[in-house]
Each structure stands twice: as structure tokens, then as C-alpha cells.
Motif scaffolding. Sequence first.
Motif, short mmCIF file in Angstrom:
data_model
loop_
_atom_site.label_atom_id
_atom_site.label_comp_id
_atom_site.label_asym_id
_atom_site.label_seq_id
_atom_site.Cartn_x
_atom_site.Cartn_y
_atom_site.Cartn_z
N GLU A 1 8.74 -2.26 71.43
CA GLU A 1 8.15 -1.21 70.58
C GLU A 1 8.90 -1.04 69.27
OE1 GLU A 1 6.53 2.39 71.98
OE2 GLU A 1 6.28 1.69 74.03
N ALA A 2 10.20 -1.19 69.28
CA ALA A 2 10.97 -1.01 68.05
C ALA A 2 10.68 -2.09 67.02
CB ALA A 2 12.46 -0.98 68.36
N SER A 3 10.23 -3.26 67.47
CA SER A 3 9.98 -4.36 66.55
C SER A 3 8.49 -4.65 66.35
CB SER A 3 10.66 -5.64 67.07
OG SER A 3 10.18 -5.99 68.36
N LEU A 4 7.62 -3.85 66.95
CA LEU A 4 6.19 -4.06 66.78
C LEU A 4 5.79 -3.69 65.35
CD1 LEU A 4 4.73 -2.60 70.12
CD2 LEU A 4 4.80 -5.00 69.41
N PRO A 5 4.71 -4.26 64.85
CA PRO A 5 4.27 -3.94 63.49
C PRO A 5 3.84 -2.49 63.38
CG PRO A 5 2.62 -5.26 64.62
CD PRO A 5 3.84 -5.27 65.48
N PRO A 6 3.90 -1.94 62.19
CA PRO A 6 3.51 -0.55 62.00
C PRO A 6 2.00 -0.39 62.06
CG PRO A 6 3.99 -1.56 59.89
CD PRO A 6 4.34 -2.58 60.93
N TYR A 7 1.57 0.88 62.18
CA TYR A 7 0.16 1.20 61.99
C TYR A 7 -0.19 0.93 60.52
CZ TYR A 7 -4.08 3.89 61.46
OH TYR A 7 -5.36 4.26 61.17
N PRO A 8 -1.34 0.39 60.19
CA PRO A 8 -2.47 0.09 61.06
C PRO A 8 -2.51 -1.35 61.59
CG PRO A 8 -3.16 -0.09 58.80
CD PRO A 8 -1.72 0.30 58.76
N LEU B 1 3.16 7.47 77.17
CA LEU B 1 3.16 7.52 75.71
C LEU B 1 3.76 6.22 75.19
CD1 LEU B 1 4.34 11.19 75.16
CD2 LEU B 1 2.12 10.26 74.51
N THR B 2 3.05 5.57 74.29
CA THR B 2 3.47 4.26 73.81
C THR B 2 3.04 4.04 72.37
OG1 THR B 2 3.32 1.88 74.25
CG2 THR B 2 1.35 3.18 74.64
N ARG B 3 3.76 3.19 71.67
CA ARG B 3 3.34 2.72 70.35
C ARG B 3 2.74 1.32 70.44
NH1 ARG B 3 5.15 5.47 65.79
NH2 ARG B 3 6.46 7.28 66.24
N ALA B 4 2.66 0.78 71.63
CA ALA B 4 2.25 -0.61 71.81
C ALA B 4 0.82 -0.88 71.37
CB ALA B 4 2.41 -1.01 73.28
N PHE B 5 -0.06 0.11 71.47
CA PHE B 5 -1.47 -0.15 71.21
C PHE B 5 -1.87 0.06 69.75
CE2 PHE B 5 -1.94 1.17 75.85
CZ PHE B 5 -1.97 -0.14 76.30
N SER B 6 -1.06 0.75 68.98
CA SER B 6 -1.49 1.03 67.61
C SER B 6 -0.36 1.09 66.59
CB SER B 6 -2.25 2.36 67.56
OG SER B 6 -1.36 3.45 67.75
N PHE C 1 3.23 -11.65 59.02
CA PHE C 1 2.13 -11.38 59.95
C PHE C 1 2.30 -12.19 61.23
CE2 PHE C 1 -2.19 -12.41 61.50
CZ PHE C 1 -2.62 -11.14 61.83
N ALA C 2 2.61 -13.47 61.09
CA ALA C 2 2.79 -14.34 62.25
C ALA C 2 3.95 -13.87 63.12
CB ALA C 2 3.02 -15.77 61.79
N GLN C 3 5.01 -13.40 62.49
CA GLN C 3 6.15 -12.91 63.25
C GLN C 3 5.81 -11.64 64.01
OE1 GLN C 3 9.64 -12.27 60.85
NE2 GLN C 3 10.92 -11.66 62.58
N TYR C 4 5.02 -10.78 63.40
CA TYR C 4 4.64 -9.52 64.03
C TYR C 4 3.79 -9.74 65.29
CZ TYR C 4 6.31 -5.95 60.74
OH TYR C 4 7.08 -5.08 60.01
N ILE C 5 2.87 -10.71 65.21
CA ILE C 5 1.96 -10.87 66.35
C ILE C 5 2.53 -11.77 67.44
CG2 ILE C 5 -0.05 -10.52 64.86
CD1 ILE C 5 -0.62 -13.51 65.08
N GLN C 6 3.73 -12.29 67.24
CA GLN C 6 4.31 -13.20 68.23
C GLN C 6 4.40 -12.60 69.63
OE1 GLN C 6 8.09 -14.81 67.04
NE2 GLN C 6 8.25 -16.19 68.80
N PRO C 7 4.80 -11.30 69.79
CA PRO C 7 4.87 -10.75 71.16
C PRO C 7 3.53 -10.74 71.89
CG PRO C 7 6.12 -9.38 69.64
CD PRO C 7 5.35 -10.37 68.81
N LEU C 8 2.43 -10.78 71.14
CA LEU C 8 1.11 -10.76 71.76
C LEU C 8 0.55 -12.16 72.00
CD1 LEU C 8 -0.54 -7.82 69.78
CD2 LEU C 8 -0.08 -7.86 72.23
N GLN C 9 1.23 -13.19 71.51
CA GLN C 9 0.71 -14.55 71.63
C GLN C 9 0.42 -14.96 73.08
OE1 GLN C 9 -0.15 -16.67 68.98
NE2 GLN C 9 -1.18 -17.66 70.71
N PRO C 10 1.29 -14.64 74.06
CA PRO C 10 0.98 -15.02 75.44
C PRO C 10 -0.33 -14.43 75.95
CG PRO C 10 3.29 -14.41 75.24
CD PRO C 10 2.64 -14.03 73.96
N PHE C 11 -0.68 -13.26 75.47
CA PHE C 11 -1.91 -12.61 75.92
C PHE C 11 -3.13 -13.23 75.25
CE2 PHE C 11 1.51 -9.42 76.16
CZ PHE C 11 1.56 -9.29 77.54
N PHE C 12 -3.00 -13.61 73.97
CA PHE C 12 -4.08 -14.35 73.32
C PHE C 12 -4.32 -15.66 74.05
CE2 PHE C 12 -2.66 -11.93 69.42
CZ PHE C 12 -3.81 -11.15 69.33
#
Length: 364
Positions: A296-303, A272-277, A90-101
Amino acid sequence: MWKQTALTRQLGLSVPIIQGPFGGGLSSVELTALVSEAGGMGSFGAHHQTAEQIMQTVRAIRERTRQPFAINLWIPQADSERLQLDEAAFAQYIQPLQPFFDELGMAPPTLPEQFWPPYAEQVEAVLAARPPVFSFVFGIPSPDILQRCRELGIQTLGAATTVDEAVALEQAGVDMIVATGFEAGGHRVSFLRSAEASLTGTFALVPQVVDAVKVPVIAAGGIADGRGIAAALTLGAHGAQIGTAFLACQQSSASALHRQMLFSPQARYTGLTRAFSGRLARGIRNRLMDALQGYEASLPPYPLQYWVAGTLKAAALAQGRADLMALWCGQSAALLRETDAAALMDSLVAQTGEILDARRTGNG
């Protein structure tokens, strides 16, 4: 003449206009009932709701209208309801969003026990509540559920992004089909092939679906005014589903910031993006979409990605940061004029009638 189609006869509508369902809390009881009362069919996206909330929603809509309306759910795909993660993953998946948090001054979210209410409980609530129409995306309900809908007098409405999906829906016994082109805002609801391999435009998709199935077909994607409805009917569709134009109305549950952005020059530029979901979806291009494009290729899957981006959205919205939140929007945003749903319905009916009546009399 144009108001009477196979769709309006089947549903008992006055006009062949359907308000698209909005997931993630963007639908509202007020908007759903208003569209139905105006002669079309309102829809409520209940994908985020618990079984009890779905029951309450149906009761609330019925208090406002006796006309047909739809409750919409997402069919689970693959392991979307059984996503297994440990804290490290989980921590690895959310790493790309850490700067925005960090930028928003918030701690990163913790792994929840559950992302969405169980589909099995949701669909049982829909069957118990017996709305006039059960609509769904991302697949086809089981034969048992479709049979129970028939026994309960609930009509079914499925979404297709390809001809093959439309045929599969009809063969399963679904009553009506939305043929949705890639111009539409929000998620691409493909289920037989990947969304990236199912990107057909509305003008190409609708007549092919009409030729391939016998049930009523509703056109969706890039329709925001009477010209789009007239075009859809000319292509052989029996009605039109409109999303972005209704989302932009004050009666929707979209935030004031989101609705403001739909009328901005920026809304002309969607992607069109997978970034949001974690699933392919269309929204207004903004900083967050562009920043995550390379990940996008390394972002976590839905949901998971939907949930994580949703926590970021809540903080961004509180700070008025449209650059850091999903802004669902179709390619028709530049055509938006109305901010009131009643005025929008009046405009849609009047403009469609003018165009088709003029064509019929040879004055167009």
C-alpha cells in the motif's frame, strides 16, 4: 412525529431517509427515482460521468420523479486532476498487479490520456441541470460555486468525517451535512486531515457534529435497518443516509456478483484499504485486498490506482472472480434482508416507526 425533522422540512421529504450516492457506475436512475418517490431522497454518484452524461442523468431522473434528489460529485484533492506520469513510472506502478493480469489472461493496461472527466466541466453541468440537491465529498466547493447554487435554488449537502470538517462545511455556507462514521462502505471522504487520522465511529461522531453546527445533520455509517435510523435520530441527527443496504438491491447498478457477495458470510469481514483506488476505502476482504496489503505504501496515488484496479475488476467480473475486484461494503452487511428497494424502504419506515412509537408511548 419522527418523520418530521429539520431535514424533511428543508427538503420537502416524507421520511428522513437518504440513499447514499455510489460512485464508479454503481448508482442508477431507477434506484434514485424509486427512493425519492417513496418519500426519501435518492442520490446519484456522477463522479465518473462527463458533463453531457450528467445532463442526461438529471433529465432521466426527472422523467421518473418530481421529488427531491441529489447529484453527487467528488471535489478534486491535491493534484488528482494533474497527475503527470511517463511510461516507465506507469509500468513500475502497475508491477504489483501484473500477476493478477496474467492470471486473468489479460494484457496490462496502457497509460490513458485522462482518468476522469474534468471536475470544472462536471460542476458546470450540475449547475446547468439544476438538480434539487448538489451533494459532494472530499472537500468543499469554491465560494463562487456555492453562491451560484444559492442563486439557482440548488441546496448543497457536504460530507464530514470529523467535527472540524463539519464546522468548515457550515462556515462555507453548505446547507446540510452528512456525518459519516468509519463503519461506512466505500471511500473515507476526509479532507482536512488524512483519512487514517479521521476514523471516528458514527455513534461518537454524530452527536458531536449535532452539537457543533446548526444546519441539519444526516448520520451515515453502519445504518441498514430501522434500528439504525432510530438510533441516529435519538443521537440528534435529522436523518439517516444508507448506502450498503441500497447497493444490495436489484435496482442499483452493482453487478449481480457484487450484490451476491453483500449477502454472503464473507461480507461480515470488511477492511479499510488503499489497494483498490489509492484512497482509503472499506470493502469486503478478499484475496486482492490481502495480497496488496504489504504494497500500500508504494501503490500509485489516486486516480491512477483506481483506474488500474478498475481495468482488473472488469476482467475479474467477466470471469466471475469476486476475489480479484473491489467489493465496496459497510460494516452493516450482516443486517441486510431485502433485495428490492421498494421493500427496503417499506421495512425501514415501518421498523423505525415501531421502535420510536413504542419508545414514545413507553411500550418499548
